[in-house]
Design a protein around this motif. Structure first.
Motif, PDB file in Angstrom:
ATOM      1  N   LEU A 176       0.890  -1.442   0.060  1.00  0.00           N
ATOM      2  CA  LEU A 176      -0.153  -0.120  -0.060  1.00  0.00           C
ATOM      3  C   LEU A 176       0.915   1.325  -0.045  1.00  0.00           C
ATOM      4  CD1 LEU A 176      -2.737   1.070   0.204  1.00  0.00           C
ATOM      5  CD2 LEU A 176      -2.619   1.099   2.641  1.00  0.00           C
ATOM      6  N   TYR A 177       2.130   1.048   0.731  1.00  0.00           N
ATOM      7  CA  TYR A 177       2.789   2.539   0.935  1.00  0.00           C
ATOM      8  C   TYR A 177       3.937   2.349  -0.031  1.00  0.00           C
ATOM      9  CZ  TYR A 177       0.179   4.902   4.584  1.00  0.00           C
ATOM     10  OH  TYR A 177      -0.506   5.493   5.315  1.00  0.00           O
ATOM     11  N   GLY A 178       4.236   1.474  -0.984  1.00  0.00           N
ATOM     12  CA  GLY A 178       5.082   1.330  -1.980  1.00  0.00           C
ATOM     13  C   GLY A 178       6.497   0.657  -2.019  1.00  0.00           C
ATOM     14  N   SER A 179       6.476  -0.206  -0.936  1.00  0.00           N
ATOM     15  CA  SER A 179       7.326  -0.982  -0.599  1.00  0.00           C
ATOM     16  C   SER A 179       7.296  -2.094  -1.681  1.00  0.00           C
ATOM     17  CB  SER A 179       7.513  -1.967   0.945  1.00  0.00           C
ATOM     18  OG  SER A 179       7.759  -0.754   1.647  1.00  0.00           O
ATOM     19  N   ALA A 180       8.266  -2.473  -2.594  1.00  0.00           N
ATOM     20  CA  ALA A 180       8.457  -3.431  -3.475  1.00  0.00           C
ATOM     21  C   ALA A 180       9.237  -4.920  -3.469  1.00  0.00           C
ATOM     22  CB  ALA A 180       8.963  -2.821  -4.984  1.00  0.00           C
ATOM     23  N   PHE A 181       8.459  -5.977  -3.753  1.00  0.00           N
ATOM     24  CA  PHE A 181       9.315  -7.085  -3.662  1.00  0.00           C
ATOM     25  C   PHE A 181       9.123  -8.032  -4.681  1.00  0.00           C
ATOM     26  CE2 PHE A 181       5.481  -7.154  -1.074  1.00  0.00           C
ATOM     27  CZ  PHE A 181       4.753  -8.420  -1.334  1.00  0.00           C
ATOM     28  N   GLY A 182      10.244  -8.922  -5.097  1.00  0.00           N
ATOM     29  CA  GLY A 182      10.020 -10.006  -6.055  1.00  0.00           C
ATOM     30  C   GLY A 182      10.190 -11.321  -5.203  1.00  0.00           C
ATOM     31  N   ILE A 183       9.435 -12.372  -5.634  1.00  0.00           N
ATOM     32  CA  ILE A 183       9.503 -13.465  -4.946  1.00  0.00           C
ATOM     33  C   ILE A 183       9.987 -14.627  -5.922  1.00  0.00           C
ATOM     34  CG2 ILE A 183       7.897 -14.936  -3.785  1.00  0.00           C
ATOM     35  CD1 ILE A 183       5.732 -12.678  -3.513  1.00  0.00           C
ATOM     36  N   LEU A 184      10.988 -15.365  -5.497  1.00  0.00           N
ATOM     37  CA  LEU A 184      11.244 -16.551  -6.062  1.00  0.00           C
ATOM     38  C   LEU A 184      10.917 -17.595  -5.286  1.00  0.00           C
ATOM     39  CD1 LEU A 184      13.080 -17.080  -8.651  1.00  0.00           C
ATOM     40  CD2 LEU A 184      15.155 -17.000  -7.212  1.00  0.00           C
ATOM     41  N   ASN A 185      10.261 -18.761  -5.974  1.00  0.00           N
ATOM     42  CA  ASN A 185       9.938 -19.845  -5.302  1.00  0.00           C
ATOM     43  C   ASN A 185       8.622 -19.570  -4.393  1.00  0.00           C
ATOM     44  OD1 ASN A 185       9.711 -22.624  -4.800  1.00  0.00           O
ATOM     45  ND2 ASN A 185      11.267 -22.632  -3.250  1.00  0.00           N
ATOM     46  N   PRO A 186       7.765 -18.836  -4.743  1.00  0.00           N
ATOM     47  CA  PRO A 186       6.638 -18.404  -3.961  1.00  0.00           C
ATOM     48  C   PRO A 186       5.688 -19.424  -3.294  1.00  0.00           C
ATOM     49  CG  PRO A 186       5.885 -17.770  -5.995  1.00  0.00           C
ATOM     50  CD  PRO A 186       7.409 -18.465  -6.140  1.00  0.00           C
ATOM     51  N   LYS A 187       5.686 -20.512  -3.674  1.00  0.00           N
ATOM     52  CA  LYS A 187       4.809 -21.795  -3.348  1.00  0.00           C
ATOM     53  C   LYS A 187       5.342 -22.337  -2.050  1.00  0.00           C
ATOM     54  CE  LYS A 187       3.236 -23.104  -7.762  1.00  0.00           C
ATOM     55  NZ  LYS A 187       3.153 -24.419  -8.901  1.00  0.00           N
ATOM     56  N   ASN A 188       6.538 -22.298  -1.666  1.00  0.00           N
ATOM     57  CA  ASN A 188       7.058 -22.576  -0.617  1.00  0.00           C
ATOM     58  C   ASN A 188       6.950 -21.664   0.716  1.00  0.00           C
ATOM     59  OD1 ASN A 188       8.741 -23.678   1.739  1.00  0.00           O
ATOM     60  ND2 ASN A 188      10.298 -24.181   0.438  1.00  0.00           N
ATOM     61  N   SER A 189       5.951 -21.873   1.302  1.00  0.00           N
ATOM     62  CA  SER A 189       5.431 -21.027   2.675  1.00  0.00           C
ATOM     63  C   SER A 189       5.928 -21.470   3.891  1.00  0.00           C
ATOM     64  CB  SER A 189       4.109 -20.893   2.532  1.00  0.00           C
ATOM     65  OG  SER A 189       3.158 -22.052   2.794  1.00  0.00           O
ATOM     66  N   SER A 190       6.451 -22.771   3.798  1.00  0.00           N
ATOM     67  CA  SER A 190       7.003 -23.214   5.065  1.00  0.00           C
ATOM     68  C   SER A 190       8.520 -22.560   5.525  1.00  0.00           C
ATOM     69  CB  SER A 190       7.423 -24.707   4.955  1.00  0.00           C
ATOM     70  OG  SER A 190       6.136 -25.354   4.594  1.00  0.00           O
ATOM     71  N   TYR A 191       9.076 -22.157   4.414  1.00  0.00           N
ATOM     72  CA  TYR A 191      10.333 -21.419   4.860  1.00  0.00           C
ATOM     73  C   TYR A 191      10.290 -20.147   4.022  1.00  0.00           C
ATOM     74  CZ  TYR A 191      11.545 -26.174   6.245  1.00  0.00           C
ATOM     75  OH  TYR A 191      11.624 -27.597   6.853  1.00  0.00           O
ATOM     76  N   LYS A 192      10.457 -18.958   4.558  1.00  0.00           N
ATOM     77  CA  LYS A 192      10.276 -17.756   3.949  1.00  0.00           C
ATOM     78  C   LYS A 192      11.636 -16.918   4.605  1.00  0.00           C
ATOM     79  CE  LYS A 192       5.279 -17.160   3.582  1.00  0.00           C
ATOM     80  NZ  LYS A 192       4.517 -16.181   4.006  1.00  0.00           N
TER      81      LYS A 192
ATOM     82  N   ALA B 144      14.740   1.923   0.104  1.00  0.00           N
ATOM     83  CA  ALA B 144      14.420   2.661  -1.108  1.00  0.00           C
ATOM     84  C   ALA B 144      14.809   3.859  -1.085  1.00  0.00           C
ATOM     85  CB  ALA B 144      13.553   2.059  -2.209  1.00  0.00           C
ATOM     86  N   ASP B 145      14.304   4.484   0.071  1.00  0.00           N
ATOM     87  CA  ASP B 145      13.934   6.152   0.040  1.00  0.00           C
ATOM     88  C   ASP B 145      15.188   6.688   0.449  1.00  0.00           C
ATOM     89  OD1 ASP B 145      13.689   4.620   2.586  1.00  0.00           O
ATOM     90  OD2 ASP B 145      13.181   6.689   3.842  1.00  0.00           O
ATOM     91  N   GLU B 146      15.167   8.032   0.130  1.00  0.00           N
ATOM     92  CA  GLU B 146      16.488   9.074   0.100  1.00  0.00           C
ATOM     93  C   GLU B 146      15.770  10.182   1.085  1.00  0.00           C
ATOM     94  OE1 GLU B 146      17.814  11.534  -3.162  1.00  0.00           O
ATOM     95  OE2 GLU B 146      16.196  10.451  -4.142  1.00  0.00           O
ATOM     96  N   ILE B 147      16.866  10.984   1.712  1.00  0.00           N
ATOM     97  CA  ILE B 147      16.530  11.888   2.554  1.00  0.00           C
ATOM     98  C   ILE B 147      16.260  13.097   1.644  1.00  0.00           C
ATOM     99  CG2 ILE B 147      17.800  11.243   4.764  1.00  0.00           C
ATOM    100  CD1 ILE B 147      20.019  13.241   3.364  1.00  0.00           C
TER     101      ILE B 147
ATOM    102  N   ASN C 172      12.688  -4.155  -1.318  1.00  0.00           N
ATOM    103  CA  ASN C 172      13.126  -2.787  -1.391  1.00  0.00           C
ATOM    104  C   ASN C 172      12.025  -1.910  -0.604  1.00  0.00           C
ATOM    105  OD1 ASN C 172      15.394  -1.346  -2.317  1.00  0.00           O
ATOM    106  ND2 ASN C 172      14.405  -0.783  -4.185  1.00  0.00           N
ATOM    107  N   SER C 173      12.256  -1.542   0.779  1.00  0.00           N
ATOM    108  CA  SER C 173      11.427  -1.053   1.592  1.00  0.00           C
ATOM    109  C   SER C 173      11.161   0.428   1.501  1.00  0.00           C
ATOM    110  CB  SER C 173      11.497  -1.429   2.962  1.00  0.00           C
ATOM    111  OG  SER C 173      11.375  -2.811   3.214  1.00  0.00           O
ATOM    112  N   VAL C 174      10.204   0.897   1.774  1.00  0.00           N
ATOM    113  CA  VAL C 174      10.066   2.331   1.705  1.00  0.00           C
ATOM    114  C   VAL C 174      10.129   2.931   3.186  1.00  0.00           C
ATOM    115  CG1 VAL C 174       8.607   2.533  -0.336  1.00  0.00           C
ATOM    116  CG2 VAL C 174       7.549   2.606   1.911  1.00  0.00           C
TER     117      VAL C 174
END
Length: 365
Positions: free
Chosen positions: A52-68, A75-78, A216-218
């Motif tokens: 909702l606030y703009g943090s972006a993430f890519g997921i590799l192997n998303p079906k494995n929810s047992s181990y994340k 990502a932000d700058e002053i 990549n968090s905001v």
């Protein structure tokens, strides 16, 4: 020429880094930089998401929810906000993050409006007009932006109002073949690092036994806020954060207080209560086994990075921190050594490989 036993940054990667660093990503308005970052990682992941606030993430192997597992940067700058406009068209500012007021005078700025960018400068009275015996230092209550307007009405016609973002336009360059120089290396260099780690994993055709979330968090610069949301949304078991830390070998820094850290000597591994011992030892042992140089740093109460958020979110997340030595933090001439960046990418990659080969040893479910 020194023979490297670790990752080397390619010309294509430099093209991405240049474009990414030159984009604007002030805290709370990071979308321009995030779009560039998401486009770069898109072909290496199965899914890209934005919260909702703009943090972006890519997921590799998303079906494995047992181990994340998360590898994360912010990502932000002053930046600044327009805070007050005088009747004569002079703009006074408010901080957005830990922006340094002392570097402002004579700097060019860009004001973000709905009509587009407006250029300006931080003015300062000429030395001829100042009484040196009554010398005033630049401070938040006396620095100001001049856009060449004659009055407040002219400023408003350009689309400028209280609340507009103000950023510095200084762009990326490489100095003496060794140093990357730019504003916002804190911490877009981290976003670059985790993207390159992702590329290495995919190109090495490693079959992951865990779900990898490249985040990549905001809004880190205003209170680690993006990471707080991500931690609760993804609920990872392990988080490896990368951020910057101070090169303490530059002038006017007390090593007895800040530690002994130097650019070019490798990534920094931090000791702190928020850092899980087994993750820290895993990272250090990986560096030793792979003959990758690193440095040690103590953060006695908290690290001041997103690692603190992950550590104490949900029921607790096993967290590690790998930092890049940085000169002149929160200025427009931040500097990191190319070798440190390359070593950090290799170290995170090798650490993930070790976790993958001994998965039950490190994941707590």
């Amino acid at each position: 020429m020194e023979k490297k036993n670790y990752y080397s940054i390619s010309e294509n990667s430099i093209i991405f880094l240049r474009k990414y660093l030159n984009s604007f990503s002030p805290s709370g308005n990071e979308s321009q930089g995030q779009e560039i970052w998401k486009k770069y990682i898109h072909s290496y992941v199965e899914r890209v998401e934005t919260d909702l606030y703009g943090s972006a993430f890519g997921i590799l192997n998303p079906k494995n929810s047992s181990y994340k597992l998360i590898i994360e940067a912010h990502a932000d700058e002053i930046s600044w906000f327009v805070n007050y406009i005088t009747k004569d068209g002079i703009i006074y500012v408010s901080r957005n993050g830990g922006t340094d007021h002392q570097i402002a005078p004579s700097k060019k700025v860009v004001i973000h409006t709905e009509k587009g960018f407006v250029e300006g400068i931080f003015g300062w009275p000429a030395i001829h007009t100042r009484k040196l015996s009554e010398e005033k230092n630049p401070n938040i209550d006396n620095i100001f932006v001049d856009i060449g307007a004659s009055n407040k009405e002219e400023v408003e016609k350009m689309g400028i109002h209280v609340g507009c973002y103000i950023t510095y336009p200084d762009e990326f360059h490489i100095m003496n073949d060794n140093y990357f120089v730019c504003r916002s290396l804190d911490n877009k260099i981290g976003g670059f690092i985790i993207a390159e780690v992702l590329k290495m994993i995919v190109k090495s055709k490693i079959q992951l036994k865990f779900g990898l979330y490249v985040v990549n968090s905001v809004q880190e610069e205003v209170g680690l806020k993006g990471a707080k949301m991500i931690a609760y949304a993804i609920k990872p078991h392990i988080a490896i954060v990368t951020d910057v830390t101070h090169d303490t070998n530059t002038p006017m820094i007390d090593k007895k207080i800040e530690g002994d850290i130097k650019c070019g000597l490798g990534p920094v591994i931090t000791y702190s209560p928020s850092i899980k011992k087994n993750i820290r030892e895993l990272i250090m042992n990986t560096a030793i086994i792979k003959n990758l140089p690193f440095q040690r740093l103590v953060a006695s109460r908290y690290t001041g990075t997103d690692a603190d958020v992950f550590a104490y979110s949900n029921k607790g997340i096993s967290s590690g921190l790998i930092s890049i030595p940085l000169k002149y933090m929160h200025t427009t001439v931040e500097m990191v050594h190319k070798k440190d960046v390359e070593l950090t990418i290799q170290l995170i990659f090798e650490t993930l490989k070790r976790i993958n080969s001994s998965i039950e040893e490190f994941f707590i479910c």
